[in-house]
Design a protein around this motif. Structure first.
Motif, PDB file in Angstrom:
ATOM      1  N   ALA A 259       0.703  -1.044   0.010  1.00  0.00           N
ATOM      2  CA  ALA A 259       0.185   0.045  -0.080  1.00  0.00           C
ATOM      3  C   ALA A 259       1.023   1.406   0.157  1.00  0.00           C
ATOM      4  O   ALA A 259       0.296   2.323  -0.383  1.00  0.00           O
ATOM      5  CB  ALA A 259      -1.139  -0.027   1.476  1.00  0.00           C
ATOM      6  N   ALA A 284      -8.175  -7.725  -1.751  1.00  0.00           N
ATOM      7  CA  ALA A 284      -8.344  -6.547  -1.698  1.00  0.00           C
ATOM      8  C   ALA A 284      -6.795  -5.985  -2.135  1.00  0.00           C
ATOM      9  O   ALA A 284      -6.905  -4.945  -2.702  1.00  0.00           O
ATOM     10  CB  ALA A 284      -8.935  -5.942  -0.295  1.00  0.00           C
ATOM     11  N   ARG A 288      -6.262  -3.735  -5.566  1.00  0.00           N
ATOM     12  CA  ARG A 288      -5.891  -2.372  -5.495  1.00  0.00           C
ATOM     13  C   ARG A 288      -4.879  -2.104  -6.568  1.00  0.00           C
ATOM     14  O   ARG A 288      -4.763  -0.878  -6.986  1.00  0.00           O
ATOM     15  CB  ARG A 288      -5.323  -2.148  -4.036  1.00  0.00           C
ATOM     16  CG  ARG A 288      -5.198  -0.559  -3.682  1.00  0.00           C
ATOM     17  CD  ARG A 288      -4.465  -0.588  -2.583  1.00  0.00           C
ATOM     18  NE  ARG A 288      -5.419  -0.955  -1.271  1.00  0.00           N
ATOM     19  CZ  ARG A 288      -5.038  -1.909  -0.392  1.00  0.00           C
ATOM     20  NH1 ARG A 288      -3.810  -2.650  -0.532  1.00  0.00           N
ATOM     21  NH2 ARG A 288      -6.043  -2.486   0.335  1.00  0.00           N
ATOM     22  N   HIS A 289      -4.187  -2.960  -7.210  1.00  0.00           N
ATOM     23  CA  HIS A 289      -3.319  -2.747  -8.120  1.00  0.00           C
ATOM     24  C   HIS A 289      -3.290  -3.256  -9.363  1.00  0.00           C
ATOM     25  O   HIS A 289      -2.441  -3.198 -10.436  1.00  0.00           O
ATOM     26  CB  HIS A 289      -1.936  -3.142  -7.537  1.00  0.00           C
ATOM     27  CG  HIS A 289      -1.195  -2.733  -6.381  1.00  0.00           C
ATOM     28  ND1 HIS A 289      -0.978  -1.818  -6.130  1.00  0.00           N
ATOM     29  CD2 HIS A 289      -1.498  -3.252  -4.970  1.00  0.00           C
ATOM     30  CE1 HIS A 289      -0.532  -1.454  -4.809  1.00  0.00           C
ATOM     31  NE2 HIS A 289      -0.990  -2.654  -4.120  1.00  0.00           N
TER      32      HIS A 289
END
Length: 464
Positions: A259, A284, A288-289
């Motif tokens: 993150a 998750a 996110r990427h």
């Protein structure tokens, strides 16, 4: 002691670099400490030639790496001086910490440290008195690493003394501070350089919580090379399946790091390491990427989602479908691999892989062929694509295509076998070669004896 006849043959085999002959002659009674024409044990000749297989054969056969030579050195000393960690590993022998007296161990460590700090060029200038420019070439050292080989004034040395020092320290159980080791590794910031790989491996061997904590603390280093080393080290642990008791902490650390990391290459390596761990928020973290601008990051998303198709949410399935149409071929391959057992996605996986067999990158074509040959899709389109790859320039790709046809018992398999062409004998135990042998046996096609990959096999060959 061997007789003069086999000892002479041993000298010749060492000069020729024939490790197989060296082992055979040692089994026949040749003296492993046979002296060559220069008055030195033949082990020294192998060390000077950076001939790892021959040096290893001699030491395995009883050659003494600690024998004192006329100039006061030993074969092991010369291996340290030569700067090749692969040669050092071959010559070091068993239980060096117990076998070598402490003063001799200290001298070897001091030698490695001084060579590492001075660098090869300065050492060659000192020895030769030459003042001209040195010649540097990149050479393989061991199975997976590389190092610079520096030549000047008629002498050559390899610039792997950082790796040599690291390996010696661990062999003698000298626990060098983690920060010093990492600084040594990133002196040449390439994960395939021997200095990097030696430090990475040594830290995997040091499995205490203190060492692990000291390593991961460098994830906050402003120097991206140090952060990349830490990520590569954690990924190496995961790939090797090494347990150190801190896996849960490591998974959480990698999730937080993913993150925070801003460098694409480092983030990709963090996600690769993260994929080897269980984590309650792994989906998750991966999702996110999925839209990251760096394709190296997107390539790691499918594996980071995990292998359990049944546990994936609709959002994860949608992302994988999107990644199957990514601009980057490697991203598409990864998405196909992640969906290979998902019946609902099989047709889309096949379409994507079929398009990848026409990619301009031969490695992409090969990976697509491998995925198709093992695919559960038995439609004619897959077999036709594999047959078309029999015209490819790559022998390995042709082998994979023939293997895929054999798995489908396609009528074009016999012709495919002939199209494979010669391969190295190293492929004798390749599962694909053995499968083609079995296919030939089942079909009993003449001639009774046939050749594939440089290996002759009869229908009743036990390899089948």
């Amino acid at each position: 002691m061997g007789d003069d006849g086999v000892d002479d043959l041993l000298r010749s085999a060492v000069r020729a670099g024939n490790a197989e002959a060296v082992r055979d002659l040692l089994e026949r009674g040749a003296d492993p400490d046979t002296v060559g024409g220069d008055g030195l044990p033949v082990l020294c000749q192998a060390v000077a030639a950076y001939d790892v297989p021959v040096a290893e054969a001699l030491v395995d056969g009883g050659a003494d790496p600690d024998s004192v030579l006329p100039d006061g050195t030993t074969p092991l000393w010369r291996a340290v001086d030569g700067g090749s960690p692969a040669v050092l590993s071959a010559v070091l022998g068993r239980e060096p910490r117990l076998r070598i007296p402490e003063p001799a161990r200290e001298r070897l460590l001091a030698l490695a440290r001084s060579r590492h700090e001075a660098g090869p060029v300065e050492e060659l200038r000192r020895r030769t008195g030459a003042s001209g420019p040195a010649t540097t070439v990149r050479v393989a050292d061991g199975e997976h690493g590389w190092v610079e080989q520096v030549s000047l004034g008629g002498l050559a040395v390899r610039a792997g003394h950082g790796a040599v020092l690291t390996s010696l320290e661990w062999a003698f159980r000298v626990l060098t501070p983690v920060g010093e080791l990492i600084a040594r590794a990133v002196g040449r910031p390439d994960s395939a350089h021997v200095d990097w790989t030696a430090v990475c491996w040594t830290l995997t061997e040091r499995r205490s919580f203190e060492t692990w904590s000291a390593v991961v603390a460098f994830r906050h280093a402003p120097d991206r090379a140090r952060r990349l080393f830490v990520a590569d080290h954690l990924n190496t642990r995961a790939l090797l399946g090494l347990r150190h008791g801190h896996e849960e902490k490591e998974a959480g650390l990698l999730a937080l790091w993913a993150a925070e990391e801003t460098d694409g290459e480092v983030l990709a390596k963090v996600l690769e390491a993260f994929a080897g761990h269980d984590h309650p928020d792994r989906e998750a973290v991966a999702l996110r990427h999925a839209g990251h601008p760096d394709p190296r990051v997107r390539r790691e998303v499918p594996a980071a989602l995990g292998e359990d198709e049944g546990a994936r949410t609709p959002a994860a399935r949608d992302v994988l479908l999107t990644l199957m149409h990514d601009a980057d071929a490697r991203v598409r391959l990864g998405a196909c691999a992640a969906c290979s057992r998902d019946d609902a996605q099989l047709s889309e996986v096949t379409r994507t892989l079929l398009s990848l067999t026409a990619d301009t990158d031969s490695e992409v074509r090969y990976d697509a062929a491998t995925a198709l040959s093992g695919s559960r899709d038995r439609t004619p389109a897959v077999a036709d694509a594999l047959a078309a790859l029999l015209d490819d320039d790559s022998p390995l790709l042709r082998l994979e295509a023939a293997y895929g046809l054999a798995l489908r018992d396609d009528p074009r398999t016999a012709g495919a076998i002939e199209r494979v062409g010669p391969l190295e004998r190293d492929f004798e135990e390749d599962h694909r070669v053995r499968a083609l042998w079995r296919w030939r046996e089942r079909n009993r096609r003449p001639p009774a004896e046939w050749t594939l990959s440089g290996v002759s096999a009869r229908p009743d060959d036990p390899a089948g």
